[in-house]
Design a protein around this motif. Structure first.
Motif, mmCIF file in Angstrom:
data_model
loop_
_atom_site.group_PDB
_atom_site.id
_atom_site.type_symbol
_atom_site.label_atom_id
_atom_site.label_comp_id
_atom_site.label_asym_id
_atom_site.label_seq_id
_atom_site.Cartn_x
_atom_site.Cartn_y
_atom_site.Cartn_z
ATOM 1 N N GLU A 8 -9.504 -0.997 5.087
ATOM 2 C CA GLU A 8 -10.813 -1.469 5.539
ATOM 3 C C GLU A 8 -11.432 -0.528 6.574
ATOM 4 O OE1 GLU A 8 -10.602 -6.233 4.690
ATOM 5 O OE2 GLU A 8 -10.840 -5.567 6.750
ATOM 6 N N ILE A 9 -10.603 0.008 7.446
ATOM 7 C CA ILE A 9 -11.111 0.953 8.438
ATOM 8 C C ILE A 9 -11.591 2.218 7.736
ATOM 9 C CG2 ILE A 9 -10.502 2.363 10.450
ATOM 10 C CD1 ILE A 9 -8.566 0.053 11.238
ATOM 11 N N PHE A 41 -13.854 -8.725 11.825
ATOM 12 C CA PHE A 41 -12.627 -8.435 12.559
ATOM 13 C C PHE A 41 -11.506 -8.061 11.595
ATOM 14 C CE2 PHE A 41 -15.098 -10.670 15.592
ATOM 15 C CZ PHE A 41 -14.619 -10.343 16.850
ATOM 16 N N VAL A 42 -11.067 -6.818 11.644
ATOM 17 C CA VAL A 42 -9.928 -6.361 10.845
ATOM 18 C C VAL A 42 -8.672 -6.784 11.603
ATOM 19 C CG1 VAL A 42 -8.735 -4.372 9.853
ATOM 20 C CG2 VAL A 42 -11.251 -4.391 9.978
ATOM 21 N N PHE A 79 -7.129 -8.727 3.176
ATOM 22 C CA PHE A 79 -7.511 -7.332 3.348
ATOM 23 C C PHE A 79 -7.985 -6.727 2.032
ATOM 24 C CE2 PHE A 79 -4.317 -7.023 7.003
ATOM 25 C CZ PHE A 79 -5.306 -7.033 7.968
ATOM 26 N N SER A 80 -9.121 -6.050 2.070
ATOM 27 C CA SER A 80 -9.640 -5.334 0.909
ATOM 28 C C SER A 80 -10.781 -4.442 1.363
ATOM 29 C CB SER A 80 -10.153 -6.310 -0.148
ATOM 30 O OG SER A 80 -10.836 -5.609 -1.171
ATOM 31 N N GLU A 81 -10.828 -3.244 0.849
ATOM 32 C CA GLU A 81 -11.939 -2.345 1.196
ATOM 33 C C GLU A 81 -13.267 -2.915 0.715
ATOM 34 O OE1 GLU A 81 -12.061 1.057 -2.188
ATOM 35 O OE2 GLU A 81 -10.279 1.086 -0.908
ATOM 36 N N GLU A 82 -13.230 -3.823 -0.255
ATOM 37 C CA GLU A 82 -14.452 -4.451 -0.756
ATOM 38 C C GLU A 82 -15.082 -5.412 0.262
ATOM 39 O OE1 GLU A 82 -13.525 -6.151 -4.555
ATOM 40 O OE2 GLU A 82 -12.890 -4.233 -5.373
ATOM 41 N N ASN A 83 -14.335 -5.797 1.299
ATOM 42 C CA ASN A 83 -14.877 -6.667 2.352
ATOM 43 C C ASN A 83 -15.896 -5.942 3.215
ATOM 44 O OD1 ASN A 83 -13.094 -8.693 1.562
ATOM 45 N ND2 ASN A 83 -11.560 -8.130 3.080
ATOM 46 N N ILE A 84 -15.854 -4.630 3.211
ATOM 47 C CA ILE A 84 -16.671 -3.834 4.130
ATOM 48 C C ILE A 84 -18.034 -3.557 3.503
ATOM 49 C CG2 ILE A 84 -16.794 -1.739 5.520
ATOM 50 C CD1 ILE A 84 -14.510 -3.766 6.234
#
Length: 128
Positions: A81-82, A11-12, A58-63
């Motif tokens: 993230e999206i 969940f973002v 929040f971090s793009e690395e979470n995806i």
């Protein structure tokens, strides 16, 4: 709606009032759930923490490739993230669309109008 009990729902914006409730509901139904949000404390995260739902900054690395992405309406498609999810070819489903699909799995009743909602809901509670 496809049910994915073996994948993790990410969940973002998990601390949002609607998103946190939906994340808790899925968790209680046996789904794997995690999410991300700002690092500031919000009262909505208390129940998530009590349920041991992972909350990440929040971090793009979470995806990761195997996540199912649910995004809150507060974040545009330009959110990091999206963007990371879209680059990986992951489907990003917004809160309102997911909620609409999820509720189709159940019988639901809505009470609306200007006057009498509380009374009508109370009567329905007793009847049902």
């Amino acid at each position: 709606m496809e049910i994915h009990k073996n994948k993790t729902y990410h969940f973002v914006g998990i601390k949002g009032s609607g998103m946190s409730s939906l994340a808790l509901l899925l968790h209680q139904k046996g789904f794997k759930v995690q999410g991300s949000d700002v690092e500031k404390y919000f009262f909505t995260q208390r129940e998530l923490e009590l349920a041991n739902i992972k909350i990440l900054p929040f971090s793009e690395e979470n995806i990761e490739d195997d996540l199912i992405i649910r995004a809150g309406n507060a974040f545009p498609d330009t959110h990091e993230e999206i963007q990371a999810a879209l680059k990986k070819g992951l489907k990003v489903i917004r809160y309102h669309r997911f909620l609409g699909e999820f509720i189709n799995l159940y019988t639901s009743i809505a009470v609306t109008g200007f006057h009498g909602k509380i009374s009508t809901t109370g009567l329905l509670d007793n009847v049902l």
